[in-house]
Design a protein around this motif. Structure first.
Motif, PDB file in Angstrom:
ATOM      1  N   ASP A 148       0.796  -1.220   0.000  1.00 50.32           N
ATOM      2  CA  ASP A 148       0.000   0.000   0.000  1.00 50.32           C
ATOM      3  C   ASP A 148       0.833   1.277   0.000  1.00 50.32           C
ATOM      4  O   ASP A 148       0.484   2.235  -0.680  1.00 50.32           O
ATOM      5  CB  ASP A 148      -0.933   0.022   1.211  1.00 50.32           C
ATOM      6  N   ILE A 149       1.923   1.330   0.741  1.00 51.97           N
ATOM      7  CA  ILE A 149       2.621   2.596   0.930  1.00 51.97           C
ATOM      8  C   ILE A 149       3.772   2.785  -0.052  1.00 51.97           C
ATOM      9  O   ILE A 149       3.735   3.652  -0.922  1.00 51.97           O
ATOM     10  CB  ILE A 149       3.147   2.717   2.376  1.00 51.97           C
ATOM     11  N   VAL A 150       4.816   1.989   0.058  1.00 54.74           N
ATOM     12  CA  VAL A 150       6.054   2.272  -0.650  1.00 54.74           C
ATOM     13  C   VAL A 150       5.960   1.942  -2.131  1.00 54.74           C
ATOM     14  O   VAL A 150       6.153   2.794  -2.997  1.00 54.74           O
ATOM     15  CB  VAL A 150       7.234   1.525   0.011  1.00 54.74           C
ATOM     16  N   ASP A 175       7.324   8.132  10.385  1.00 51.73           N
ATOM     17  CA  ASP A 175       8.425   8.787  11.096  1.00 51.73           C
ATOM     18  C   ASP A 175       9.668   8.942  10.219  1.00 51.73           C
ATOM     19  O   ASP A 175      10.505   9.816  10.473  1.00 51.73           O
ATOM     20  CB  ASP A 175       8.788   7.995  12.357  1.00 51.73           C
ATOM     21  N   ASN A 176       9.792   8.081   9.224  1.00 48.06           N
ATOM     22  CA  ASN A 176      10.975   8.097   8.353  1.00 48.06           C
ATOM     23  C   ASN A 176      10.610   8.456   6.915  1.00 48.06           C
ATOM     24  O   ASN A 176      11.260   8.003   5.969  1.00 48.06           O
ATOM     25  CB  ASN A 176      11.671   6.730   8.395  1.00 48.06           C
ATOM     26  N   LYS A 177       9.591   9.279   6.754  1.00 51.85           N
ATOM     27  CA  LYS A 177       9.096   9.605   5.407  1.00 51.85           C
ATOM     28  C   LYS A 177      10.136  10.320   4.560  1.00 51.85           C
ATOM     29  O   LYS A 177      10.213  10.104   3.346  1.00 51.85           O
ATOM     30  CB  LYS A 177       7.828  10.442   5.503  1.00 51.85           C
ATOM     31  N   ASP A 178      10.952  11.174   5.168  1.00 51.39           N
ATOM     32  CA  ASP A 178      11.953  11.906   4.390  1.00 51.39           C
ATOM     33  C   ASP A 178      12.996  10.955   3.795  1.00 51.39           C
ATOM     34  O   ASP A 178      13.379  11.104   2.623  1.00 51.39           O
ATOM     35  CB  ASP A 178      12.642  12.953   5.267  1.00 51.39           C
ATOM     36  N   SER A 179      13.433   9.992   4.579  1.00 54.33           N
ATOM     37  CA  SER A 179      14.420   9.025   4.086  1.00 54.33           C
ATOM     38  C   SER A 179      13.826   8.159   2.984  1.00 54.33           C
ATOM     39  O   SER A 179      14.482   7.885   1.963  1.00 54.33           O
ATOM     40  CB  SER A 179      14.915   8.141   5.238  1.00 54.33           C
ATOM     41  N   VAL A 215      14.834   7.978  -1.235  1.00 51.49           N
ATOM     42  CA  VAL A 215      15.161   6.755  -1.972  1.00 51.49           C
ATOM     43  C   VAL A 215      14.262   6.610  -3.201  1.00 51.49           C
ATOM     44  O   VAL A 215      14.718   6.275  -4.306  1.00 51.49           O
ATOM     45  CB  VAL A 215      15.020   5.518  -1.059  1.00 51.49           C
ATOM     46  N   LEU A 216      12.972   6.883  -3.019  1.00 57.87           N
ATOM     47  CA  LEU A 216      12.024   6.724  -4.119  1.00 57.87           C
ATOM     48  C   LEU A 216      12.231   7.763  -5.218  1.00 57.87           C
ATOM     49  O   LEU A 216      11.838   7.544  -6.363  1.00 57.87           O
ATOM     50  CB  LEU A 216      10.591   6.818  -3.586  1.00 57.87           C
ATOM     51  N   GLU A 217      12.839   8.887  -4.883  1.00 58.53           N
ATOM     52  CA  GLU A 217      13.077   9.914  -5.901  1.00 58.53           C
ATOM     53  C   GLU A 217      14.056   9.451  -6.970  1.00 58.53           C
ATOM     54  O   GLU A 217      14.195  10.098  -8.009  1.00 58.53           O
ATOM     55  CB  GLU A 217      13.582  11.194  -5.243  1.00 58.53           C
ATOM     56  N   ARG A 221       1.692  11.527   0.143  1.00 55.50           N
ATOM     57  CA  ARG A 221       0.486  11.834   0.909  1.00 55.50           C
ATOM     58  C   ARG A 221       0.224  10.781   1.984  1.00 55.50           C
ATOM     59  O   ARG A 221      -0.151  11.110   3.106  1.00 55.50           O
ATOM     60  CB  ARG A 221      -0.726  11.923  -0.028  1.00 55.50           C
ATOM     61  N   LYS A 222       0.420   9.515   1.627  1.00 59.88           N
ATOM     62  CA  LYS A 222       0.215   8.439   2.610  1.00 59.88           C
ATOM     63  C   LYS A 222       1.197   8.562   3.767  1.00 59.88           C
ATOM     64  O   LYS A 222       0.839   8.380   4.937  1.00 59.88           O
ATOM     65  CB  LYS A 222       0.386   7.082   1.933  1.00 59.88           C
ATOM     66  N   LEU A 223       2.453   8.850   3.439  1.00 62.42           N
ATOM     67  CA  LEU A 223       3.470   8.956   4.477  1.00 62.42           C
ATOM     68  C   LEU A 223       3.235  10.158   5.389  1.00 62.42           C
ATOM     69  O   LEU A 223       3.667  10.167   6.536  1.00 62.42           O
ATOM     70  CB  LEU A 223       4.857   9.053   3.837  1.00 62.42           C
ATOM     71  N   MET A 224       2.561  11.162   4.874  1.00 62.27           N
ATOM     72  CA  MET A 224       2.223  12.335   5.677  1.00 62.27           C
ATOM     73  C   MET A 224       0.901  12.155   6.418  1.00 62.27           C
ATOM     74  O   MET A 224       0.522  13.000   7.231  1.00 62.27           O
ATOM     75  CB  MET A 224       2.155  13.574   4.788  1.00 62.27           C
ATOM     76  N   GLY A 225       0.201  11.057   6.120  1.00 66.82           N
ATOM     77  CA  GLY A 225      -1.071  10.797   6.780  1.00 66.82           C
ATOM     78  C   GLY A 225      -2.186  11.708   6.322  1.00 66.82           C
ATOM     79  O   GLY A 225      -3.132  11.962   7.075  1.00 66.82           O
ATOM     80  N   LEU A 226      -2.110  12.200   5.083  1.00 67.36           N
ATOM     81  CA  LEU A 226      -3.115  13.132   4.582  1.00 67.36           C
ATOM     82  C   LEU A 226      -4.300  12.388   3.995  1.00 67.36           C
ATOM     83  O   LEU A 226      -4.149  11.385   3.311  1.00 67.36           O
ATOM     84  CB  LEU A 226      -2.500  14.049   3.517  1.00 67.36           C
ATOM     85  N   GLN A 227      -5.478  12.904   4.271  1.00 63.99           N
ATOM     86  CA  GLN A 227      -6.717  12.318   3.773  1.00 63.99           C
ATOM     87  C   GLN A 227      -7.612  13.441   3.279  1.00 63.99           C
ATOM     88  O   GLN A 227      -7.762  14.466   3.945  1.00 63.99           O
ATOM     89  CB  GLN A 227      -7.429  11.531   4.881  1.00 63.99           C
ATOM     90  N   SER A 228      -8.204  13.284   2.116  1.00 64.56           N
ATOM     91  CA  SER A 228      -9.101  14.303   1.585  1.00 64.56           C
ATOM     92  C   SER A 228     -10.365  14.355   2.428  1.00 64.56           C
ATOM     93  O   SER A 228     -11.027  13.334   2.643  1.00 64.56           O
ATOM     94  CB  SER A 228      -9.456  14.004   0.128  1.00 64.56           C
TER      95      SER A 228
END
Length: 256
Positions: free
Chosen positions: A66-68, A143-147, A151-153, A209-216
């Motif tokens: 779901d996330i990565v 907690d590790n969204k920046d790291s 990597v995904l970039e 958005r998922k890593l930031m926990g954002l929901q519309s």
């Protein structure tokens, strides 16, 4: 069965959910729990294997599926279980970054959480080790969204083949003036061709958005940050929704 699901899917979510729960599921009762008994006959190995199965399923579902990687095409042949430990393992990582949503029959679930998968978790089902492991995994990812995003970039600079194909398809449509999504094209309308970097950023944006926990929010114009527990709850509900499962492609075998 295939005709029943196909007709119900075309009739809408309510019809798909009714056909799935009333006509399909009763024909295939869950039996996965029976596999653990002869495979792990020792009194200590049996509960350990069940816990391991629940935890690894949660980590893979939350992290990889779901996330990565936003991994799709999770039918029964792409999910394996270790006979020695009960570990859940996934194979065939060809359907990345929500590619499953572009299929002729789009995938509507975030990960596979069908009745047999849940049956393997024990009497508690998703309430217990699976939910706890999902929440812990989700919190670690957030907690590790920046790291993770750094990597995904790398995909921005080294795009996937699918994005190359998407760009070429748009270029062909631009030359012919006939977009695939429209029945009658307007010759005066210019078809915009996105660059590979734009396609990559578009695929990575939902992950961020998922890593930031954002929901519309339905009643608000801006996005709302939700808690880890609420985020996991939403994912579990989506994965187990009868309307979503009843609308899946029949080869995905949502009743298993």
């Amino acid at each position: 069965m295939q005709d029943t699901l196909e007709k119900a899917r075309k009739a809408g979510d309510e019809a798909a959910a009714k056909a799935f729960t009333e006509n399909i599921l009763p024909l295939f009762p869950p039996v996965f729990h029976e596999w653990f008994l002869p495979t792990f006959p020792e009194s200590t190995a049996w509960p350990t294997s069940r816990l391991t199965h629940g935890r690894t399923s949660a980590v893979i579902s939350t992290c990889k599926t779901d996330i990565v990687y936003r991994l799709g095409d999770r039918h029964g042949e792409n999910i394996l279980v270790d006979n020695n430990t009960g570990d859940t393992m996934h194979v065939d990582f060809n359907c990345l970054f929500d590619k499953g949503k572009t299929f002729e029959v789009p995938e509507r679930v975030p990960f596979r959480l069908t009745q047999n998968i849940v049956d393997g978790f024990g009497v508690m089902g998703v309430e217990g080790v699976f939910r706890n492991a999902c929440e812990v995994t989700m919190q670690i990812l957030r907690d590790n969204k920046d790291s993770l995003m750094s990597v995904l970039e790398a995909f921005v600079h080294d795009p996937l083949v699918e994005w190359e194909d998407e760009k070429k398809r748009r270029e062909r449509e631009s030359r012919t003036g006939r977009p695939r999504s429209s029945k009658r094209a307007n010759p005066a309308q210019e078809i915009r061709i996105p660059q590979l970097k734009e396609l990559a950023n578009k695929s990575l944006h939902p992950i961020k958005r998922k890593l930031m926990g954002l929901q519309s929010a339905k009643l608000e114009k801006r996005d709302k940050e939700i808690t880890t527990a609420n985020q996991v709850e939403r994912l579990i509900k989506e994965a187990m929704s009868p309307s979503n499962l009843g609308s899946m492609y029949v080869g995905w075998a949502a009743w298993m």
